[in-house]
Design a protein around this motif. Structure first.
Motif, PDB file in Angstrom:
ATOM      1  N   MET A 167       0.826  -1.207   0.000  1.00  0.00           N
ATOM      2  CA  MET A 167       0.000   0.000   0.000  1.00  0.00           C
ATOM      3  C   MET A 167       0.858   1.253   0.000  1.00  0.00           C
ATOM      4  O   MET A 167       0.648   2.173  -0.797  1.00  0.00           O
ATOM      5  CB  MET A 167      -0.927  -0.007   1.219  1.00  0.00           C
ATOM      6  N   TRP A 168       1.839   1.284   0.890  1.00  0.00           N
ATOM      7  CA  TRP A 168       2.644   2.493   1.036  1.00  0.00           C
ATOM      8  C   TRP A 168       3.537   2.725  -0.172  1.00  0.00           C
ATOM      9  O   TRP A 168       3.898   3.873  -0.487  1.00  0.00           O
ATOM     10  CB  TRP A 168       3.446   2.418   2.322  1.00  0.00           C
ATOM     11  N   ASN A 169       3.915   1.645  -0.879  1.00  0.00           N
ATOM     12  CA  ASN A 169       4.654   1.797  -2.136  1.00  0.00           C
ATOM     13  C   ASN A 169       3.927   2.733  -3.094  1.00  0.00           C
ATOM     14  O   ASN A 169       4.557   3.458  -3.876  1.00  0.00           O
ATOM     15  CB  ASN A 169       4.835   0.449  -2.836  1.00  0.00           C
ATOM     16  N   PHE A 170       2.602   2.714  -3.043  1.00  0.00           N
ATOM     17  CA  PHE A 170       1.811   3.493  -3.995  1.00  0.00           C
ATOM     18  C   PHE A 170       0.991   4.594  -3.314  1.00  0.00           C
ATOM     19  O   PHE A 170      -0.006   5.069  -3.854  1.00  0.00           O
ATOM     20  CB  PHE A 170       0.922   2.555  -4.807  1.00  0.00           C
ATOM     21  N   GLY A 171       1.420   4.999  -2.128  1.00  0.00           N
ATOM     22  CA  GLY A 171       0.854   6.169  -1.489  1.00  0.00           C
ATOM     23  C   GLY A 171      -0.444   5.966  -0.748  1.00  0.00           C
ATOM     24  O   GLY A 171      -1.130   6.935  -0.416  1.00  0.00           O
ATOM     25  N   LEU A 172      -0.813   4.729  -0.466  1.00  0.00           N
ATOM     26  CA  LEU A 172      -2.041   4.440   0.278  1.00  0.00           C
ATOM     27  C   LEU A 172      -1.697   4.134   1.732  1.00  0.00           C
ATOM     28  O   LEU A 172      -0.755   3.369   2.009  1.00  0.00           O
ATOM     29  CB  LEU A 172      -2.769   3.250  -0.342  1.00  0.00           C
ATOM     30  N   ASP A 173      -2.466   4.675   2.671  1.00  0.00           N
ATOM     31  CA  ASP A 173      -2.141   4.430   4.081  1.00  0.00           C
ATOM     32  C   ASP A 173      -3.367   4.191   4.957  1.00  0.00           C
ATOM     33  O   ASP A 173      -3.262   4.204   6.185  1.00  0.00           O
ATOM     34  CB  ASP A 173      -1.304   5.577   4.642  1.00  0.00           C
ATOM     35  N   ARG A 174      -4.534   3.960   4.352  1.00  0.00           N
ATOM     36  CA  ARG A 174      -5.745   3.743   5.143  1.00  0.00           C
ATOM     37  C   ARG A 174      -6.052   2.239   5.202  1.00  0.00           C
ATOM     38  O   ARG A 174      -6.817   1.709   4.414  1.00  0.00           O
ATOM     39  CB  ARG A 174      -6.926   4.518   4.560  1.00  0.00           C
ATOM     40  N   MET A 175      -5.447   1.560   6.142  1.00  0.00           N
ATOM     41  CA  MET A 175      -5.642   0.113   6.308  1.00  0.00           C
ATOM     42  C   MET A 175      -6.620  -0.148   7.447  1.00  0.00           C
ATOM     43  O   MET A 175      -6.573   0.503   8.495  1.00  0.00           O
ATOM     44  CB  MET A 175      -4.302  -0.573   6.597  1.00  0.00           C
ATOM     45  N   ARG A 176      -7.499  -1.117   7.204  1.00  0.00           N
ATOM     46  CA  ARG A 176      -8.412  -1.567   8.254  1.00  0.00           C
ATOM     47  C   ARG A 176      -8.317  -3.091   8.350  1.00  0.00           C
ATOM     48  O   ARG A 176      -8.221  -3.771   7.317  1.00  0.00           O
ATOM     49  CB  ARG A 176      -9.850  -1.127   7.949  1.00  0.00           C
ATOM     50  N   LEU A 177      -8.370  -3.600   9.559  1.00  0.00           N
ATOM     51  CA  LEU A 177      -8.258  -5.032   9.799  1.00  0.00           C
ATOM     52  C   LEU A 177      -9.520  -5.532  10.476  1.00  0.00           C
ATOM     53  O   LEU A 177      -9.972  -4.944  11.472  1.00  0.00           O
ATOM     54  CB  LEU A 177      -7.045  -5.334  10.682  1.00  0.00           C
ATOM     55  N   VAL A 178     -10.054  -6.626   9.958  1.00  0.00           N
ATOM     56  CA  VAL A 178     -11.249  -7.236  10.543  1.00  0.00           C
ATOM     57  C   VAL A 178     -10.868  -8.592  11.135  1.00  0.00           C
ATOM     58  O   VAL A 178     -10.478  -9.512  10.414  1.00  0.00           O
ATOM     59  CB  VAL A 178     -12.358  -7.423   9.490  1.00  0.00           C
TER      60      VAL A 178
ATOM     61  N   ARG B 247      -1.844   4.503 -10.756  1.00  0.00           N
ATOM     62  CA  ARG B 247      -1.889   4.775 -12.192  1.00  0.00           C
ATOM     63  C   ARG B 247      -2.998   5.743 -12.567  1.00  0.00           C
ATOM     64  O   ARG B 247      -2.849   6.554 -13.485  1.00  0.00           O
ATOM     65  CB  ARG B 247      -2.069   3.478 -12.984  1.00  0.00           C
ATOM     66  N   VAL B 248      -4.146   5.650 -11.879  1.00  0.00           N
ATOM     67  CA  VAL B 248      -5.277   6.498 -12.267  1.00  0.00           C
ATOM     68  C   VAL B 248      -5.310   7.819 -11.495  1.00  0.00           C
ATOM     69  O   VAL B 248      -6.078   8.713 -11.863  1.00  0.00           O
ATOM     70  CB  VAL B 248      -6.631   5.767 -12.090  1.00  0.00           C
ATOM     71  N   THR B 249      -4.493   7.970 -10.460  1.00  0.00           N
ATOM     72  CA  THR B 249      -4.551   9.197  -9.663  1.00  0.00           C
ATOM     73  C   THR B 249      -3.267  10.021  -9.715  1.00  0.00           C
ATOM     74  O   THR B 249      -3.270  11.175  -9.285  1.00  0.00           O
ATOM     75  CB  THR B 249      -4.853   8.875  -8.189  1.00  0.00           C
ATOM     76  N   ALA B 250      -2.195   9.466 -10.214  1.00  0.00           N
ATOM     77  CA  ALA B 250      -0.927  10.190 -10.286  1.00  0.00           C
ATOM     78  C   ALA B 250      -0.496  10.315 -11.738  1.00  0.00           C
ATOM     79  O   ALA B 250      -0.888   9.509 -12.591  1.00  0.00           O
ATOM     80  CB  ALA B 250       0.152   9.473  -9.474  1.00  0.00           C
ATOM     81  N   GLU B 251       0.284  11.319 -12.006  1.00  0.00           N
ATOM     82  CA  GLU B 251       0.819  11.485 -13.358  1.00  0.00           C
ATOM     83  C   GLU B 251       1.946  10.480 -13.557  1.00  0.00           C
ATOM     84  O   GLU B 251       3.007  10.580 -12.934  1.00  0.00           O
ATOM     85  CB  GLU B 251       1.333  12.906 -13.559  1.00  0.00           C
ATOM     86  N   VAL B 252       1.697   9.497 -14.408  1.00  0.00           N
ATOM     87  CA  VAL B 252       2.677   8.451 -14.669  1.00  0.00           C
ATOM     88  C   VAL B 252       3.258   8.667 -16.064  1.00  0.00           C
ATOM     89  O   VAL B 252       2.535   8.661 -17.060  1.00  0.00           O
ATOM     90  CB  VAL B 252       2.027   7.048 -14.586  1.00  0.00           C
TER      91      VAL B 252
END
Length: 248
Positions: A29-40, A164-169
């Motif tokens: 997740m963090w490789n691609f800038g995501l940091d909102r993890m939830r665990l069930v 890919r869809v949210t950053a300029e690649v």
């Protein structure tokens, strides 16, 4: 006052079994800038030392991960839920590719919605009861003879498509490493140098093909993406060859 909607989806790991996979998912997740993890309901409890060891620099995601007893609680604040699956479910739902799903997530988030993406446990994935809560399914186009994906691999694929869809690649680039592209005048001087030396060496032969050979050589230089350092080196190559030929 209502808390503003987040700028990215929540990735919800439903009943994950191995701490190592949770850590690897955090790293992906963090490789691609995501940091909102939830665990069930993680099988081995939480926190899990194995997850931290595997996260390798993404431990902050684990420290801040939301912990829930059931899926209902994990997605209670969401307006749109996507569920990853590798098999048919017998449920009538839209099925998106990961890239299309992340584009849809981005569009909904831009409108102020809260989006969650569900990932099932390693053994068999999400149960139908989990999938029934989702608005949409995400199906990765894998080999139908071996569709099983590791939890962290599935997270990585979705996170990559989010990026890919949210950053300029940039599809292609050249890292110049401190160099500058050669100007046309510099390439012309290089072409003249080689043509003069090759002519003196008798390279252009027979006479009826000389013009065509010179044109082809000029065309060769124009096709080559040369830096100024390249031009200097090629001048040096030719000068050294001439010096060595004079010793014969």
């Amino acid at each position: 006052m209502t808390e503003p909607a987040p700028s990215q989806p929540a990735f919800v790991l439903v009943r994950p079994q191995m701490g190592e996979n949770i850590g690897a998912a955090a790293r992906a997740m963090w490789n691609f800038g995501l940091d909102r993890m939830r665990l069930v309901a993680p099988r081995d409890g939480w926190p899990n030392p194995a997850a931290g060891a595997m996260a390798s620099g993404a431990g902050r995601l684990l420290d801040q991960a939301g912990l829930f007893d059931d899926l209902g609680g994990a997605i209670a604040d969401c307006t749109y839920v996507m569920a990853t699956t590798a098999r048919t479910r017998g449920l009538t739902k839209p099925v998106f590719s990961p890239q299309h799903a992340m584009a849809e997530a981005a569009a909904r988030i831009a409108r102020g919605e809260r989006v969650a993406v569900l990932f099932g446990p390693e053994r068999a994935g999400l149960e139908n009861e989990d999938v029934a809560r989702a608005n949409t399914l995400i199906s990765v186009p894998v080999n139908p003879e071996f569709p099983s994906l590791n939890l962290a691999q599935c997270v990585l694929l979705c996170a990559y498509d989010w990026r890919r869809v949210t950053a300029e690649v940039v599809a292609e680039r050249v890292d110049m490493a401190g160099a500058d592209w050669a100007e046309l005048a510099e390439i012309e001087r290089l072409a003249d140098h080689y043509e003069e030396r090759l002519e003196a060496a008798g390279f252009f032969f027979p006479e009826d093909k000389v013009a065509r050979m010179k044109t082809n050589l000029r065309n060769l230089w124009s096709r080559m993406p040369l830096t100024r350092a390249d031009v200097r080196m090629l001048h040096g190559v030719m000068r050294q060859m001439v010096r060595w030929s004079g010793r014969g």
